[in-house]
Design a protein around this motif. Structure first.
Motif, PDB file in Angstrom:
ATOM      1  N   ASP A 156      -0.806 -13.255 -40.551  1.00 47.21           N
ATOM      2  CA  ASP A 156       0.085 -12.140 -40.236  1.00 47.21           C
ATOM      3  C   ASP A 156       0.650 -12.250 -38.817  1.00 47.21           C
ATOM      4  O   ASP A 156       1.724 -11.717 -38.525  1.00 47.21           O
ATOM      5  CB  ASP A 156      -0.633 -10.804 -40.399  1.00 47.21           C
ATOM      6  CG  ASP A 156      -0.622 -10.325 -41.845  1.00 47.21           C
ATOM      7  OD1 ASP A 156       0.400 -10.536 -42.526  1.00 47.21           O
ATOM      8  OD2 ASP A 156      -1.632  -9.758 -42.295  1.00 47.21           O
ATOM      9  N   LYS A 157      -0.080 -12.926 -37.941  1.00 47.29           N
ATOM     10  CA  LYS A 157       0.361 -13.041 -36.546  1.00 47.29           C
ATOM     11  C   LYS A 157       1.334 -14.200 -36.331  1.00 47.29           C
ATOM     12  O   LYS A 157       1.989 -14.261 -35.293  1.00 47.29           O
ATOM     13  CB  LYS A 157      -0.853 -13.193 -35.630  1.00 47.29           C
ATOM     14  CG  LYS A 157      -1.761 -11.972 -35.648  1.00 47.29           C
ATOM     15  CD  LYS A 157      -2.954 -12.141 -34.711  1.00 47.29           C
ATOM     16  CE  LYS A 157      -3.835 -10.897 -34.732  1.00 47.29           C
ATOM     17  NZ  LYS A 157      -5.011 -11.044 -33.831  1.00 47.29           N
TER      18      LYS A 157
ATOM     19  N   LYS B 108       3.445 -15.276 -39.085  1.00 44.92           N
ATOM     20  CA  LYS B 108       4.289 -15.342 -40.279  1.00 44.92           C
ATOM     21  C   LYS B 108       5.780 -15.419 -39.972  1.00 44.92           C
ATOM     22  O   LYS B 108       6.569 -15.781 -40.853  1.00 44.92           O
ATOM     23  CB  LYS B 108       4.019 -14.126 -41.178  1.00 44.92           C
ATOM     24  CG  LYS B 108       4.458 -12.786 -40.587  1.00 44.92           C
ATOM     25  CD  LYS B 108       4.168 -11.663 -41.569  1.00 44.92           C
ATOM     26  CE  LYS B 108       4.674 -10.326 -41.032  1.00 44.92           C
ATOM     27  NZ  LYS B 108       4.421  -9.228 -41.986  1.00 44.92           N
TER      28      LYS B 108
ATOM     29  N   ASP C 134       5.647 -10.658 -48.013  1.00 39.77           N
ATOM     30  CA  ASP C 134       6.103 -10.373 -46.657  1.00 39.77           C
ATOM     31  C   ASP C 134       5.562 -11.385 -45.654  1.00 39.77           C
ATOM     32  O   ASP C 134       5.833 -11.287 -44.453  1.00 39.77           O
ATOM     33  CB  ASP C 134       5.704  -8.955 -46.231  1.00 39.77           C
ATOM     34  CG  ASP C 134       4.196  -8.776 -46.160  1.00 39.77           C
ATOM     35  OD1 ASP C 134       3.513  -9.236 -47.098  1.00 39.77           O
ATOM     36  OD2 ASP C 134       3.695  -8.202 -45.181  1.00 39.77           O
ATOM     37  N   GLN C 135       4.824 -12.387 -46.128  1.00 36.19           N
ATOM     38  CA  GLN C 135       4.303 -13.426 -45.242  1.00 36.19           C
ATOM     39  C   GLN C 135       5.048 -14.741 -45.392  1.00 36.19           C
ATOM     40  O   GLN C 135       5.146 -15.527 -44.451  1.00 36.19           O
ATOM     41  CB  GLN C 135       2.814 -13.663 -45.530  1.00 36.19           C
ATOM     42  CG  GLN C 135       1.913 -12.498 -45.160  1.00 36.19           C
ATOM     43  CD  GLN C 135       0.482 -12.717 -45.628  1.00 36.19           C
ATOM     44  OE1 GLN C 135       0.226 -13.396 -46.624  1.00 36.19           O
ATOM     45  NE2 GLN C 135      -0.470 -12.122 -44.914  1.00 36.19           N
TER      46      GLN C 135
ATOM     47  N   CYS D 280      11.127 -12.052 -45.256  1.00 34.95           N
ATOM     48  CA  CYS D 280       9.815 -11.914 -44.621  1.00 34.95           C
ATOM     49  C   CYS D 280       9.852 -10.985 -43.428  1.00 34.95           C
ATOM     50  O   CYS D 280       9.564 -11.359 -42.307  1.00 34.95           O
ATOM     51  CB  CYS D 280       9.271 -13.286 -44.205  1.00 34.95           C
ATOM     52  SG  CYS D 280       7.576 -13.230 -43.606  1.00 34.95           S
TER      53      CYS D 280
END
Length: 471
Positions: A227-228, A230, A245-246, A461
């Protein structure tokens, strides 16, 4: 009748007055001369500008075409190549991982002073090594690459992060019997340290990571910090463990596994391929890979089918290599995620892939039509007793030869060690992402983060909406 008689009246009138006819004839002649003169003047002006002011002016069509081709070639000679800066990462994220992997297997007692003596171990996700090695080479050896390496980050369009994220995952797994854990090594700690290091870089902070490229070949690579990171262009094997969303095809790139089977160099045809269908691999997988056990039950007693359980080992690779090189078709079911390394083993073996994975994403689909090199079978059909074998037996030798020819044509796309192969093609795809990367960078400057229950636009994304005030 009146309309038909009027011309005759006119002719009588003109014949009756010679002076009128003479004046009209002179006017008609002046009009024609004026029109001809104007046309000649326009042609002369066009010729002047075309001859003396045109940037492509030359005395022959051949020279004109030659000049144009030079201009086109010139535009792609250097200026249009995407400029890539590779971070000089701390050893912890590159050679240090190789050392820990070797120590876990007893082939190294302690870290070495000369990292050039270290050998990256062979495995299906070793693409991360080939990208690192490519950018370590002198630029003079990278002729034809779609990207040019730069040494100043201020000159870069993109930033490559050469972390060995897939190798890190297996440092303390798959060790030889009797070997012990490498004390003090943690893949999770490595991931956290990588993000901390990246977030301290001005190049990362400037554009939020959108212009960075990070390799995460194993489906579990960087799972803790995805997530950090992506926003970056991710090089992945599939999207099996990534949320919409990644990761997406718009932002990221599907990368092939490194094949472990020797490339087949023999003749095309079915003469030496006696086995109809071949598969050798782990029968028991998780998630989507559960299809394998079901396929075993359906196929293991079928005539002409070789389907064996086998894990990664040197001996099993030799057996698999022989099996693929002597089979017409190779079964490619899903693994734990939709993709699996055996697809690329079968491609270089010229063993026509039979893909049973409904959600698979494939590399290089902008240039490869997989329907020309593989057969796709829906999972529900493949599990019907007798269906798959009957379908394969109906394929003629001529059709198999046609598929093999296409497989050989695309072989280079799956050879990481070929200068004109996998690495070059992935760089090409990365370079094509640059306009969209710039779009996202600029978009980021005007929108604010919102906590949404669902991503508002998964194809890009991003989980952001709203306008940032310019005041």
């Amino acid at each position: 009748m009146g309309k038909l008689s009027s011309p005759s009246k006119t002719r009588k009138s003109n014949n009756a007055n010679p002076l009128v006819c003479s004046i009209m004839a002179r006017k008609s002649s002046l009009v024609k001369q004026t029109l001809i003169g104007s046309a000649l003047f326009v042609i002369a002006i066009y010729a002047f500008f075309n001859t003396f002011l045109s940037p492509f002016a030359d005395s022959s069509d051949t020279a004109l075409r030659h000049d144009y081709s030079l201009r086109v070639d010139d535009s792609f000679a250097g200026k249009s190549r995407v400029k890539v800066y590779m971070y000089d990462l701390p050893k912890t994220f590159t050679y240090g991982i190789i050392e820990h992997h070797a120590m876990a297997r007893g082939s190294l007692d302690a870290p070495v002073d000369d990292v050039s003596t270290l050998r990256y171990p062979g495995h299906q996700h070793m693409g991360e090594w080939y990208f690192f090695a490519d950018l370590l080479r002198p630029e003079s050896e990278r002729v034809g690459s779609p990207v040019v390496k730069v040494t100043d980050p201020e000159d870069a369009d993109l930033f490559y992060v050469p972390v060995f994220s897939s190798l890190s995952l297996i440092v303390n797994t798959g060790r030889a019997e009797g070997s012990s854990l490498v004390k003090g090594y943690s893949d999770e700690d490595m991931q956290d340290a990588l993000v901390e290091w990246l977030e301290s870089q001005q190049s990362w902070k400037r554009n939020g990571g959108w212009d960075h490229v990070i390799i995460a070949g194993d489906p579990n690579a960087l799972y803790r910090v995805i997530d950090k990171v992506k926003n970056a262009v991710l090089l992945v094997s599939d999207f099996g463990r990534l949320r919409p969303d990644q990761s997406s095809l718009v932002k990221d790139i599907i990368m092939p596994y490194a094949h472990r089977i020797n490339t087949y160099t023999g003749d095309l045809g079915v003469k030496n391929r006696k086995t109809l269908l071949f598969f050798m691999g782990n029968r028991y997988r998780k998630e989507g890979g559960k299809i394998r056990d079901l396929l075993f039950k359906v196929l293991e007693k079928e005539e002409g089918v070789t389907i064996k359980h086998g894990t990664q080992s040197r001996e099993n690779r030799r057996a698999a290599s022989h099996g693929m090189h002597t089979s017409k078709f190779c079964l490619n079911p899903a693994g734990d995620t939709p993709s699996a390394c055996r697809l690329f083993d079968s491609i270089v073996s010229l063993c026509v892939p039979v893909i049973v994975s409904d959600d698979i994403e494939l590399p290089f689909e902008d240039v490869i039509d997989y329907k020309k090199i593989a057969l796709f079978v829906e999972t529900s059909d493949a599990l019907k007793p007798g269906y798959l074998v009957k379908k394969l037996r109906s394929v003629t030798p001529e059709k198999i030869l046609e598929l093999q020819k296409e497989l050989r044509e695309v072989n280079r796309y799956f050879e990481f060690g070929d200068p004109n192969g996998t690495v070059k093609e992935i760089w090409r795809q990365i370079a094509q992402k640059l306009p969209n990367i710039k779009l996202m960078i600029n978009r980021d400057k005007r929108i604010v983060k919102r906590q949404l229950s669902e991503p508002d636009c998964s194809c890009l994304c991003t989980n952001k909406t709203g306008i940032i005030s310019s005041l």
